[in-house]
Write a protein that holds these residues in place. Structure first.
Motif, PDB file in Angstrom:
ATOM      1  N   THR A 168       0.809  -1.229   0.000  1.00 56.26           N
ATOM      2  CA  THR A 168       0.000   0.000   0.000  1.00 56.26           C
ATOM      3  C   THR A 168       0.839   1.273   0.000  1.00 56.26           C
ATOM      4  OG1 THR A 168      -0.138   0.017   2.423  1.00 56.26           O
ATOM      5  CG2 THR A 168      -1.874  -1.161   1.225  1.00 56.26           C
ATOM      6  N   SER A 169       2.150   1.168  -0.131  1.00 56.39           N
ATOM      7  CA  SER A 169       2.987   2.375  -0.161  1.00 56.39           C
ATOM      8  C   SER A 169       2.560   3.279  -1.314  1.00 56.39           C
ATOM      9  CB  SER A 169       4.458   1.976  -0.343  1.00 56.39           C
ATOM     10  OG  SER A 169       5.271   3.120  -0.357  1.00 56.39           O
ATOM     11  N   GLY A 170       2.300   4.533  -0.996  1.00 57.86           N
ATOM     12  CA  GLY A 170       1.774   5.464  -1.987  1.00 57.86           C
ATOM     13  C   GLY A 170       0.266   5.420  -2.089  1.00 57.86           C
ATOM     14  N   ARG A 171      -0.325   4.462  -1.407  1.00 50.68           N
ATOM     15  CA  ARG A 171      -1.786   4.330  -1.406  1.00 50.68           C
ATOM     16  C   ARG A 171      -2.326   4.187   0.028  1.00 50.68           C
ATOM     17  NH1 ARG A 171       0.074   1.264  -5.764  1.00 50.68           N
ATOM     18  NH2 ARG A 171      -0.652   2.046  -7.801  1.00 50.68           N
ATOM     19  N   SER A 172      -1.689   4.880   0.960  1.00 51.89           N
ATOM     20  CA  SER A 172      -2.121   4.803   2.360  1.00 51.89           C
ATOM     21  C   SER A 172      -2.237   6.205   2.947  1.00 51.89           C
ATOM     22  CB  SER A 172      -1.148   3.966   3.186  1.00 51.89           C
ATOM     23  OG  SER A 172       0.132   4.554   3.231  1.00 51.89           O
ATOM     24  N   VAL A 173      -3.241   6.385   3.796  1.00 49.57           N
ATOM     25  CA  VAL A 173      -3.494   7.658   4.473  1.00 49.57           C
ATOM     26  C   VAL A 173      -3.783   7.355   5.936  1.00 49.57           C
ATOM     27  CG1 VAL A 173      -4.946   9.726   4.616  1.00 49.57           C
ATOM     28  CG2 VAL A 173      -4.466   8.681   2.387  1.00 49.57           C
ATOM     29  N   LEU A 174      -3.188   8.139   6.835  1.00 49.03           N
ATOM     30  CA  LEU A 174      -3.421   7.961   8.267  1.00 49.03           C
ATOM     31  C   LEU A 174      -3.947   9.259   8.858  1.00 49.03           C
ATOM     32  CD1 LEU A 174      -3.317   6.448  10.910  1.00 49.03           C
ATOM     33  CD2 LEU A 174      -0.854   6.900  11.046  1.00 49.03           C
ATOM     34  N   LEU A 175      -5.101   9.179   9.522  1.00 55.92           N
ATOM     35  CA  LEU A 175      -5.704  10.297  10.243  1.00 55.92           C
ATOM     36  C   LEU A 175      -5.582  10.001  11.726  1.00 55.92           C
ATOM     37  CD1 LEU A 175      -9.023  10.541   8.165  1.00 55.92           C
ATOM     38  CD2 LEU A 175      -6.845  11.674   7.684  1.00 55.92           C
ATOM     39  N   ALA A 176      -5.141  10.989  12.512  1.00 55.18           N
ATOM     40  CA  ALA A 176      -4.888  10.704  13.927  1.00 55.18           C
ATOM     41  C   ALA A 176      -5.168  11.924  14.790  1.00 55.18           C
ATOM     42  CB  ALA A 176      -3.443  10.246  14.120  1.00 55.18           C
ATOM     43  N   ASN A 177      -5.740  11.647  15.972  1.00 57.95           N
ATOM     44  CA  ASN A 177      -5.908  12.673  17.004  1.00 57.95           C
ATOM     45  C   ASN A 177      -4.907  12.393  18.109  1.00 57.95           C
ATOM     46  OD1 ASN A 177      -8.065  13.957  15.723  1.00 57.95           O
ATOM     47  ND2 ASN A 177      -9.578  12.629  16.672  1.00 57.95           N
ATOM     48  N   LEU A 187       0.357  14.691  10.976  1.00 53.75           N
ATOM     49  CA  LEU A 187      -0.730  13.885  10.443  1.00 53.75           C
ATOM     50  C   LEU A 187      -2.033  14.667  10.488  1.00 53.75           C
ATOM     51  CD1 LEU A 187      -0.039  10.433  12.173  1.00 53.75           C
ATOM     52  CD2 LEU A 187       0.362  11.007   9.769  1.00 53.75           C
ATOM     53  N   PRO A 188      -2.910  14.495   9.489  1.00 54.81           N
ATOM     54  CA  PRO A 188      -4.214  15.174   9.532  1.00 54.81           C
ATOM     55  C   PRO A 188      -5.037  14.674  10.717  1.00 54.81           C
ATOM     56  CG  PRO A 188      -3.780  14.235   7.346  1.00 54.81           C
ATOM     57  CD  PRO A 188      -2.753  13.680   8.264  1.00 54.81           C
ATOM     58  N   PHE A 189      -5.843  15.556  11.275  1.00 55.55           N
ATOM     59  CA  PHE A 189      -6.709  15.175  12.386  1.00 55.55           C
ATOM     60  C   PHE A 189      -7.695  14.098  11.950  1.00 55.55           C
ATOM     61  CE2 PHE A 189      -6.235  19.645  14.393  1.00 55.55           C
ATOM     62  CZ  PHE A 189      -5.142  19.211  15.145  1.00 55.55           C
TER      63      PHE A 189
END
Length: 500
Positions: A302-311, A319-321
């Motif tokens: 999934t490298s290049g095809r992964s997104v992580l959202l974190a609080n 990292l995006p909220f």
């Protein structure tokens, strides 16, 4: 208690019959009429002595023993004293636990009075049913007295959990584990109400049933807070500060992540990973999702095809909220860049879960919408993603299965809809489910279903060893996704998916 008075009168009555008819008449005079309140207890013992007696009675009720509180002394001053004692205990305990770095939480005060109208209403109903008007405050006072030693036990456990060798006890201090103390109080209250009713047979359940319907549900939903709160919002990594640096970073982070997503390759199967660490108060969710992303990038291509959202305050500039809005934007973008007929989405959500099946989305001081199964279903429908694997690592996460299931979906949850999962303590690197499924299973399996079965067996052994109530992890496999998962597993085993 009324039943004691009646039985005592019956003893006098029997004695009178043996000794002569005059004793019978005296016994009848001593027996209260059907709706006559007993005389109020004398107040010459002093308020402090009365309070200490009530606190002792509360300890006995909490231990499920008989208590003088069952006599239902109607003096209203007792209720006032017990409410003040409850307030004082909470303030002192929370101050000792948090220290001078905390602050007085005025927002918690209404929570201390929310339960009073319910308990008084229960007391009024009990007075009518028992034919003892004037006992409303006595019933309320007794139930508050029973709660005080239980709250003190919770505070002591919090103090012990702060010691280095007992930090694992933190698991039992946050919702939903907190509700174990709530159920303790509920059991003590039900037994108390059962005992004060002198009737026999099934009618003796009327007060416990009234309590279960009138008091338990609202108090379950509105947990009260501490009067002295941590200035760090009880967050393991401290408080999020919305500085210019954080705001500037957040304005760009999600756009950058989504713009960098690689499109699906025609004729090839590509897996897209989206991670969601919903709660900022504990680092375990961020740690678990960071590991998941690295695992999928390395092992599942999934490298290049992964997104992580974190609080989490640690990741506020990197990292995006994790918010419902950011998740929707991410899913819509993945649906745009992927080949919807060939590719799959792997969505992994990790946070606290509630009994009403809401996934916690918390990042104070931000006010964020909680993630429900229905909201997630709408966002996935908006994205138009046909084939997807959804993993929900949270307590009560089984409530997500039914709303999300369809032919193109595999749903995996860390628990069923009515049980807790484990491992979300301070200092942990994984929840139990995350460790079993990610680290131990998917490091050795390319099949998500086989990985789940392996993780479920591991968790069952851990729960048996530690005496925990089974969490019962759940799985649903849609008929339409099975062939795609089998094909992806085969391609991964043959090494045909490009990996970094």
């Amino acid at each position: 208690m009324l039943v004691f008075t009646v039985l005592e009168s019956e003893e006098h009555l029997e004695t009178g019959i043996e000794e002569g008819g005059g004793a019978e008449e005296k016994a009848r005079e001593k027996t209260p009429g059907p709706c006559v309140a007993p005389p109020a207890a004398s107040g010459n013992k002093g308020r402090l002595r009365s309070l200490l007696r009530d606190l002792k009675g509360g300890v006995r009720l909490a231990l499920l023993l008989h208590s003088d509180l069952e006599r239902l002394d109607p003096a209203p001053a007792r209720l006032v004293l017990l409410v003040l004692a409850d307030l004082a205990l909470n303030f002192v305990c929370s101050f000792v636990l948090v220290g001078t770095g905390g602050y007085f939480s005025s927002a918690s005060i209404p929570g201390f009075f929310f339960h009073l109208p319910l308990l008084l209403l229960l007391g009024l109903a009990a007075g009518r049913l028992l034919c003892r008007p004037g006992t409303a405050s006595a019933v309320a006072a007794s139930l508050i007295a029973a709660s005080i030693p239980i709250e003190l036990s919770h505070a002591i456990l919090e103090g012990v959990a702060q010691l280095p060798h007992f930090q694992r006890l933190q698991d039992y201090l946050t919702a939903p584990h907190y509700y174990r103390f709530y159920w303790w109080w509920g059991a003590a209250a039900l037994l108390f109400l059962f005992r004060i009713d002198p009737v026999r047979g099934m009618r003796r359940l009327r007060l416990p049933l009234l309590f279960a319907l009138l008091v338990l549900p609202p108090l379950y939903s509105f947990q009260r807070g501490d009067l002295w709160a941590s200035s760090a919002q009880e967050s393991e990594s401290g408080e999020l500060r919305l500085t210019d640096e954080v705001l500037a970073a957040q304005a760009k982070l999600l756009d950058g992540e989504l713009a960098a997503l690689k499109p699906g390759r025609p004729g090839a199967i590509d897996l897209y990973f989206v991670g969601f660490a919903g709660d900022a108060s504990q680092d375990v969710f961020l740690k678990e999702l960071n590991y998941a992303r690295r695992l999928f990038d390395r092992r599942f291509g999934t490298s290049g095809r992964s997104v992580l959202l974190a609080n989490n305050p640690q990741s506020a500039t990197s990292l995006p909220f994790a918010s419902a809005g950011n998740l929707e934007r991410t899913l819509v973008r993945v649906g745009e860049v992927m080949n919807r007929d060939e590719d799959l989405l792997f969505l992994y959500l990790s946070s606290h879960g509630s009994a009403d099946h809401e996934l916690a989305v918390n990042n104070p001081p931000l006010e964020l919408k909680q993630l429900t199964p229905e909201l997630l279903k709408r966002e996935l429908a908006l994205a138009g993603i046909k084939s997807k694997v959804i993993v929900v690592s949270a307590c009560f996460s089984g409530g997500f299965v039914q709303p999300l299931q369809d032919d193109g979906t595999l749903v995996i949850t860390a628990a069923d809809a009515t049980h807790e999962s484990f491992g979300c303590g301070f200092g942990e690197d994984f929840t139990w489910f995350g460790e079993a499924f990610l680290e131990e299973a998917l490091n050795n399996e390319f099949s998500f279903t086989a990985g789940f079965e392996r993780a479920r067996e591991t968790i069952r052994k851990w729960e048996e060893e530690r005496g925990e109530t089974p969490s019962n992890p759940q799985i649903f496999v849609g008929k339409g996704i099975e062939p795609k998962l089998a094909h992806m597993e085969k391609v991964l085993k043959e090494g045909k998916i490009q990996k970094p």
